[in-house]
Design an enzyme around this catalytic site. Structure first.
Site, PDB file in Angstrom:
ATOM      1  CB  SER A 159      -0.896   0.078   1.302  1.00  0.00           C
ATOM      2  OG  SER A 159      -1.464   1.370   1.461  1.00  0.00           O
ATOM      3  CE1 TYR A 219      -4.198  -1.976   5.284  1.00  0.00           C
ATOM      4  CE2 TYR A 219      -3.326   0.279   4.852  1.00  0.00           C
ATOM      5  CZ  TYR A 219      -3.715  -0.970   4.398  1.00  0.00           C
ATOM      6  OH  TYR A 219      -3.932  -1.305   3.011  1.00  0.00           O
TER       7      TYR A 219
END
Length: 251
Positions: free
Chosen positions: A135, A148
């Site tokens: 990501s 995250y």
């Protein structure tokens, strides 16, 4: 030459786009999800198997079934992941562990399960590829998703370390780092913003796209295109890289 790729989290979104792209490139596929993605597997003449990637026994069983059905692995695409939001002060140990389990421990377990096959594939000249879907959160910080972000930074560290270990075997390990992408996760995020703030859907969507210089969400097929290239023979000298697919957000 038979090429077999296992794709985690292949039921929908980016994972499904990767599966369709690799199928178009002639790959034999194993598709995993918490529930076996049988509908997509039937469409692509692939093998589907249920797997909880945070559980070692589930991973071992799924990889054994994949080999039995489709032969040794040539490529692994670690796509499955999840995100939960919370201010850091309300990030509980349970939330922290959930995010690490699915986003970091899962790819670790899958890399270990695929390791012997990937090494053998690289040594045989067939390539041997691991692609981790990280990501832009592996490249920068985002507020309210600290667990995250930490997990995705860990995925990138794993990618780089493993790339060095496998380089002599002729295998490559890379990460693809999408920005906000048109997936169920982002659509759910937009819906939550609308529900909490009363903003319109267009206003909420604008909040997700404002960091992208192109002013839009990335499309799953665009992420899949990067994965397809990294799995190709032409990307044999690309190793240990983090390829951002985000319209320039990380510049």
């Amino acid at each position: 030459m038979t090429r077999h790729a296992l794709i985690t989290g292949a039921s929908r979104g980016i994972g499904a786009a990767i599966a369709r792209g690799l199928a178009d490139d002639g790959w034999r596929l194993t598709l995993t999800g918490r529930e076996a993605p049988t509908v997509l597997a039937a469409e692509l003449d692939a093998f589907a198997v249920a797997m909880d990637q945070a559980e070692p026994d589930s991973v071992a069983a799924a990889f054994a079934a994949a080999r039995a059905a489709q032969g040794p692995l040539t490529a692994l695409v670690n796509n499955a992941g999840a995100v939960e939001t919370a201010p850091f002060a309300r990030t509980t140990p349970e939330l922290w562990q959930r995010m690490l389990a699915v986003n970091l421990t899962g790819p670790y377990l899958c890399c270990q399960a695929a390791l012997a096959d990937i090494r053998a594939s690289g040594a045989s000249g067939q390539g041997g590829r691991i692609v981790n879907i990280a990501s832009t959160a592996a490249l920068k910080g985002y507020a309210y998703v600290s667990a995250y972000v930490a997990a995705k930074h860990g995925v990138l560290g794993l990618t780089r370390a493993l790339a060095l270990e496998l380089a002599r075997d002729g295998a490559t390990v890379n990460a693809v780092c999408p920005g906000y992408t048109e997936t169920d996760i982002v659509r759910d995020g937009i819906a939550k913003v609308v529900a909490k703030t009363g903003r319109s859907e267009a206003e909420a969507r604008a909040g997700f796209t404002q960091g992208n210089p192109q002013g839009r969400l990335v499309q799953p097929d665009e992420v899949a295109a990067a994965v397809r290239w990294l799995c190709s023979a032409g990307a044999g000298a690309v190793n240990g890289q983090a390829i951002a697919v985000c319209g320039g957000e990380t510049m």
